[in-house]
Design an enzyme around this catalytic site. Structure first.
Site, PDB file in Angstrom:
ATOM      1  N   TYR A   1       0.821  -1.210   0.000  1.00  0.00           N
ATOM      2  CA  TYR A   1       0.000   0.000   0.000  1.00  0.00           C
ATOM      3  C   TYR A   1       0.859   1.266   0.000  1.00  0.00           C
ATOM      4  O   TYR A   1       0.394   2.338  -0.367  1.00  0.00           O
ATOM      5  CB  TYR A   1      -0.953   0.024   1.202  1.00  0.00           C
ATOM      6  CG  TYR A   1      -2.025  -1.054   1.167  1.00  0.00           C
ATOM      7  CD1 TYR A   1      -2.199  -1.851   0.049  1.00  0.00           C
ATOM      8  CD2 TYR A   1      -2.866  -1.255   2.236  1.00  0.00           C
ATOM      9  CE1 TYR A   1      -3.167  -2.843   0.012  1.00  0.00           C
ATOM     10  CE2 TYR A   1      -3.846  -2.242   2.209  1.00  0.00           C
ATOM     11  CZ  TYR A   1      -3.980  -3.039   1.091  1.00  0.00           C
ATOM     12  OH  TYR A   1      -4.957  -4.012   1.058  1.00  0.00           O
TER      13      TYR A   1
ATOM     14  N   LYS B   1       3.316 -15.426   2.224  1.00  0.00           N
ATOM     15  CA  LYS B   1       3.243 -16.149   0.945  1.00  0.00           C
ATOM     16  C   LYS B   1       4.690 -16.424   0.549  1.00  0.00           C
ATOM     17  O   LYS B   1       5.168 -16.006  -0.519  1.00  0.00           O
ATOM     18  CB  LYS B   1       2.489 -15.262  -0.072  1.00  0.00           C
ATOM     19  CG  LYS B   1       2.137 -15.945  -1.363  1.00  0.00           C
ATOM     20  CD  LYS B   1       1.033 -16.973  -1.250  1.00  0.00           C
ATOM     21  CE  LYS B   1       0.781 -17.648  -2.579  1.00  0.00           C
ATOM     22  NZ  LYS B   1      -0.092 -18.834  -2.485  1.00  0.00           N
TER      23      LYS B   1
ATOM     24  N   ASP C   1      -5.367  -6.897   5.668  1.00  0.00           N
ATOM     25  CA  ASP C   1      -6.554  -6.167   5.234  1.00  0.00           C
ATOM     26  C   ASP C   1      -7.640  -7.176   4.849  1.00  0.00           C
ATOM     27  O   ASP C   1      -8.798  -7.091   5.279  1.00  0.00           O
ATOM     28  CB  ASP C   1      -6.169  -5.291   4.022  1.00  0.00           C
ATOM     29  CG  ASP C   1      -7.237  -4.280   3.669  1.00  0.00           C
ATOM     30  OD1 ASP C   1      -8.240  -4.196   4.388  1.00  0.00           O
ATOM     31  OD2 ASP C   1      -7.061  -3.562   2.662  1.00  0.00           O
TER      32      ASP C   1
ATOM     33  N   ASP D   1     -10.969  -8.728   7.376  1.00  0.00           N
ATOM     34  CA  ASP D   1     -12.373  -8.603   6.951  1.00  0.00           C
ATOM     35  C   ASP D   1     -13.054  -9.961   6.933  1.00  0.00           C
ATOM     36  O   ASP D   1     -14.233 -10.079   7.301  1.00  0.00           O
ATOM     37  CB  ASP D   1     -12.466  -7.943   5.570  1.00  0.00           C
ATOM     38  CG  ASP D   1     -12.640  -6.441   5.684  1.00  0.00           C
ATOM     39  OD1 ASP D   1     -12.246  -5.883   6.738  1.00  0.00           O
ATOM     40  OD2 ASP D   1     -13.164  -5.812   4.735  1.00  0.00           O
TER      41      ASP D   1
ATOM     42  N   ASP E   1      -3.211 -18.091   1.452  1.00  0.00           N
ATOM     43  CA  ASP E   1      -4.378 -18.729   0.835  1.00  0.00           C
ATOM     44  C   ASP E   1      -4.947 -19.810   1.763  1.00  0.00           C
ATOM     45  O   ASP E   1      -6.167 -19.919   1.935  1.00  0.00           O
ATOM     46  CB  ASP E   1      -4.032 -19.303  -0.551  1.00  0.00           C
ATOM     47  CG  ASP E   1      -2.664 -19.962  -0.615  1.00  0.00           C
ATOM     48  OD1 ASP E   1      -1.869 -19.813   0.341  1.00  0.00           O
ATOM     49  OD2 ASP E   1      -2.379 -20.634  -1.616  1.00  0.00           O
TER      50      ASP E   1
END
Ligand code: NAD
Length: 366
Positions: free
Chosen positions: A144, A195, A252, A256, A228
């Protein structure tokens, strides 16, 4: 008597409605636990664009700089959606305020009381005792904020966009310490999500986290998981996690996902802790509900104020060291929502609440 000085930034949509209730709760808690409130309100987000021409005005930054913490509502709404992306409230207020106060650590409790498991989209048998996990998300690094970040036109006329994911050892170590502190106060287990089978930043993340935990917190059980798989595991068996710990973009998304399985956005608070300490020697922090401005219900008096009230409790705990007062608020909210008052928000197919009535009930239960 101590005086707690903080900035109040209600923002847009339901922000001001739920902020009023949270301030009422703080006032009553202050009289019980012997502290006074000294807060100043300022515009942020869409209302700041309307009143000052910018989403994060200098005057608001000054109010925050003069405070020991920020109690934040939420920003944005349809009125400002046609503005260029860089000027829109979320991008022009939230990212700059995180950067301005080095709010690098997002602490998001994912809590679903056992009595309310039917509010979760997960099957009851997967969460017989509700949900109780915490997500620690790095907030000022990664893709970001990394440079270069741009959209350019190539020689053949097609467009190309680039975002850059960057992490340094020191950024990883300081957020690892927040995960350790959080786990020490809970179940002493941290699952670090990355990852590392694909991304260089994740290879570094995994190595630095492993070394840091081995050196500074050998008593904490550390595990690693690819992002994942973590998304799948959250939906399959969320309580296998105690502290879920990850970088900015993965956090992020995962936080959620954690929010939705906890049944109602209107119940979830979050703390974003800064690198600096306030005048009382506690971390400067910004405290806000996990949801947005809920334009679909704004102005109707039916927003659930719990997330804002629980955010105020987090502020008392982290930025003011008022542990008992924070626990009292959390207990009052729990008592209120587990004794018949619905916690719903319409998006989850639940009954809406009456904001003011819920606030009054929480005050009675304090
Ligand atoms: P949202 O979280 O505002 O709303 C999603 C759904 O959840 C809506 O149906 C809403 O009614 C419900 N909801 C959320 N909080 C609730 C509460 N306290 N009580 C009852 N119901 C509640 O997400 P969205 O609709 O995607 O976004 C709306 C606006 O909020 C957008 O402009 C978005 O950019 C902004 N937003 C801001 C923040 C922030 O300020 N941190 C975060 C997310 C979204």
């Amino acid at each position: 008597m101590k005086t707690l000085k903080f900035a109040v930034l209600p923002g847009d949509g339901i922000g001001p409605e739920v902020m009023d209730v949270a301030l009422d709760v703080l006032k009553v808690v202050g009289t019980k636990f012997d502290f006074a409130l000294d807060y100043e309100s300022a515009d942020i987000g869409g209302i700041a664009i309307d009143n000052h021409g910018t989403a994060f005005p200098e005057s608001t930054r000054k109010v925050c700089e003069d405070s020991a913490a920020i109690l934040f509502g939420s920003v944005g709404g349809p009125k400002w959606e046609s503005l260029p992306p860089k000027e829109q409230p979320e991008r022009a207020a939230l990212l700059p305020i995180r950067k301005a106060f080095s709010l690098y650590a997002n602490v998001r409790p994912g809590l679903l009381y056992p009595q309310l498991t039917d509010a979760s989209p997960l099957k009851k048998e997967r969460i017989p005792d509700g949900i109780d996990i915490v997500c620690i998300r790095e907030l000022t690094g990664g893709i970001y904020f990394g440079q270069p970040k741009a959209t350019t036109t190539l020689e053949n006329g097609e467009e190309q966009a680039i975002d850059t994911m960057v992490y340094k050892t020191s950024e990883i170590e300081r957020i690892a310490q927040v995960a350790i502190d959080t786990a020490r106060a809970r179940g002493k287990r941290v699952c670090s999500v990355d990852k590392a089978n694909v991304l260089e930043t994740s290879v570094l993340w995994r190595r630095v986290v492993t070394e840091y935990f081995a050196k500074h917190a050998p008593e904490i059980e550390l595990s690693h998981m690819y992002v994942d798989n973590a998304a799948m595991q959250l939906a399959r068996d969320p309580n296998q996690f105690d502290v879920l710990f990850t970088e900015n973009m993965f956090g992020d998304i995962l936080s959620d996902a954690m929010g939705v399985i906890c049944g109602s956005l209107g119940m979830l608070a979050s703390a974003s802790l800064g690198a600096t300490q306030n005048s009382l020697g506690f971390p400067f922090g910004l405290y806000e509900p996990s949801g947005g401005t809920a334009p679909d219900i704004a102005g109707q008096g039916i927003a659930n104020p719990c997330a804002q009230i629980l955010s105020a409790a987090l502020m008392l705990r982290y930025s003011f060291g008022q542990l008992e007062a924070a626990a009292a608020i959390e207990a009052a909210v729990e008592k209120t929502v587990t004794s018949g008052t619905r916690t719903g928000d319409i998006a989850f197919g639940l009954q809406p609440v009456d904001t003011k009535t819920m606030g009054t009930t929480i005050l009675k239960n304090l």
